[in-house]
Enzyme design. Structure first.
Site, mmCIF file in Angstrom:
data_model
loop_
_atom_site.group_PDB
_atom_site.id
_atom_site.type_symbol
_atom_site.label_atom_id
_atom_site.label_comp_id
_atom_site.label_asym_id
_atom_site.label_seq_id
_atom_site.Cartn_x
_atom_site.Cartn_y
_atom_site.Cartn_z
ATOM 1 N N HIS A 1 6.048 -30.337 -20.425
ATOM 2 C CA HIS A 1 5.744 -29.685 -19.150
ATOM 3 C C HIS A 1 4.517 -28.787 -19.248
ATOM 4 C CE1 HIS A 1 7.331 -25.628 -20.255
ATOM 5 N NE2 HIS A 1 8.209 -26.303 -20.972
ATOM 6 N N CYS B 1 11.447 -27.092 -25.529
ATOM 7 C CA CYS B 1 10.637 -28.094 -24.826
ATOM 8 C C CYS B 1 9.187 -28.034 -25.287
ATOM 9 C CB CYS B 1 10.726 -27.878 -23.318
ATOM 10 S SG CYS B 1 12.317 -28.379 -22.615
#
Length: 549
Positions: free
Chosen positions: A441, A460
């Site tokens: 992301h 992440c």
């Protein structure tokens, strides 16, 4: 007679290679013919029965071998006088003896040797037959998909190893040219082949005494001279970064050599040999060789088609790449999980299915209760950028909530951050749905990409150039990837763009990576995972080797 793969992996028992001696070779179940007086002969029903019974008994501990021999009427694979059986014996034993050259632990053939020497009946021959088949299955699994089981080493090693069907492997071996079949069990990736070459190169370095004296001191800059600079020069020459030189000063050539070294070790390439550079320069060839042996094992764990187009995220390199037909077509810096027990990014493979533009951040429960709940207990208005949502999806007014009554297990709300430039996920996230809740992301925290070590996330993978990454992915399905993406972005509303062709994603952890045109790149073992793998490999019997002198 041989330790099964499962029990060997469970115990980590060390294997030591005992070369086949001349007497055993003369006996010749190994490389010659089976003694005619005890070779199974179809005409002699009693002898065949004895051979078959021995095979059945010896194979009973292996479901694969029991099934195979029953299906083939207990026909021998290795223990007869046919040219095919002899070729199988030769190919297997030569492969096994060469195992350390491939970075595998050596195989203990002592018991097999003793049994071969003692063959006096068809029952003895049947037991030897099964011992050879077990040896084949052990070797085939080790060379093809690794000696270790990743999940037993570290909780972050959640990779699903592409294990082959053992029965099919044995059946195909019998049908194939033995030597060629054993060769094709190995990973066929260019990276694996280059790692083997570098392994041999470092073994020669060890045989010649290493790279010389370690560099003393903490910092050297262009223009300096003295004994420390001379030692630095000699170390760079021994490692292949500096052509032969007699300079006694830190000149332009030495500065260029230091910069090259820094680039190949993930360091800031400023040409100054500071503490981090000197620390990496002083890493021994033994430790670098261990990194290569670990990388070879990791290559076996991922011995499968990676995808003509795939995404390659190397956690230790803090990078994310798009690879098309073996060529890197896009690359960006990344931020990975912190080196904390619940934040380290895991290693696994999956498929990217879609991207979410203007995403809502659904705060993971672990973060909500461990980080934000304590803050809201002190101040109900803390983390005001997050919406409090009940089980029916309704936004809850914080003024009506007594946060002090809740614990990490009883907290009944979810926390969400609406789409915005300040959203923790930035303006786009790339989804390959998985049970670990890991994805790639954007991020509003751009400054972290300038750091040398970029382990700051909750697990992440944050991308420095997420828009360009999106454009590269969409270019395969539209002539206007920028326009399509920007049209979604300008709405300010959360939306999804499906990838018409899913893209394999591989989250890997490589501290030793080859360069296609030769040479190596090394990275720090940020999570300590390679150290654990190396300890397990050593326990299984893998050893560093020095060649020559």
């Amino acid at each position: 007679m041989f330790v099964s793969p499962a029990s060997r992996f469970a115990t980590g028992a060390r294997r030591s290679l005992s070369p086949f001696k001349a007497a055993m070779l003369a006996l010749s179940l190994s490389l010659g013919s089976v003694p005619a007086v005890i070779a199974p002969a179809p005409a002699a029903a009693q002898e065949v029965s004895a051979f078959m019974q021995a095979v059945a008994e010896a194979a009973s501990s292996s479901k694969t071998l029991s099934e195979y021999y029953r299906a083939t009427g207990y026909k021998p694979i290795f223990a007869d006088n046919s040219a095919r059986a002899k070729a199988r014996r030769q190919a297997l034993l030569r492969a096994v003896q060469a195992a350390p050259e491939k970075g595998l632990a050596p195989y203990d053939t002592t018991l097999l040797e003793a049994n071969l020497r003692a063959i006096k009946s068809d029952r003895d021959l049947g037991r030897a037959e099964v011992a050879m088949a077990k040896l084949f299955l052990d070797y085939a699994r080790d060379i093809q998909t690794g000696q270790l089981v990743p999940s037993r080493i570290d909780s972050g090693l959640v990779r699903q190893v592409p294990y082959r069907d053992a029965l099919q492997t044995l059946t195909n071996f019998v049908k194939s040219s033995p030597a060629a079949y054993l060769r094709q069990l190995e990973p066929t990736s260019p990276e694996y082949a280059r790692l083997l070459k570098e392994k041999a190169k470092l073994e020669r370095v060890l045989g010649q005494g290493g790279w010389g004296q370690e560099v003393p001191g903490k910092k050297y800059e262009p223009g300096q001279s003295g004994n420390g600079v001379i030692i630095l020069r000699n170390r760079l020459m021994a490692m292949g970064y500096l052509p032969r030189s007699a300079t006694t000063s830190y000149d332009a050539k030495m500065q260029k050599a230091v910069q090259l070294f820094q680039m190949q070790h993930g360091l800031t390439a400023d040409g100054v040999a500071g503490p981090s550079t000197i620390e990496e320069l002083n890493v021994s060839p033994e430790k670098r060789l261990a990194s290569i042996l670990v990388a070879l094992e990791r290559e076996r764990w991922i011995n499968m088609p990676l995808g003509k187009r795939h995404i390659w995220v190397n956690l230790t390199d803090f990078s994310a790449k798009i690879v098309d037909s073996g060529r890197v077509t896009f690359e960006t810096r990344s931020v990975v999980g912190m080196n904390q027990s619940d934040r380290r990014s895991p290693e696994f493979s999956d498929e990217m299915e879609h991207m979410v533009i203007n995403p809502t951040w659904n705060v993971p429960r672990s973060i909500a209760v461990k980080e934000y709940l304590p803050m809201m207990k002190k101040n109900p208005n803390a983390a005001g950028h997050l919406r409090l949502v009940d089980s029916r999806g309704r936004t809850v007014n914080r003024a009506n909530v007594d946060f002090s009554q809740y614990t990490t297990s009883s907290f009944p709300f979810a926390l969400k951050q609406p789409p915005s430039n300040r959203n923790a996920l930035g303006l786009v996230k790339f989804m390959f749905p998985n049970k670990y809740n890991i994805y790639l992301h954007d991020t509003p925290s751009k400054s972290l990409f300038g750091r040398e070590v970029r382990a700051f996330s909750h697990g992440c993978i944050r991308l420095q150039q997420p828009f360009d990454f999106a454009y590269a992915l969409l270019a395969k399905q539209t002539n206007d990837p920028v326009g399509v993406f920007q049209a979604h972005l300008k709405t300010g509303q959360e939306s999804v763009i499906e990838l018409e062709q899913h893209v394999p994603v591989h989250l890997v952890y490589r501290t030793a990576v080859t360069q296609p045109k030769g040479g190596m790149e090394y990275r720090r073992d940020i999570y300590g995972r390679d150290a654990k793998i190396w300890a397990a490999l050593q326990k299984s019997g893998v050893q560093l080797r020095a060649i020559g002198g």
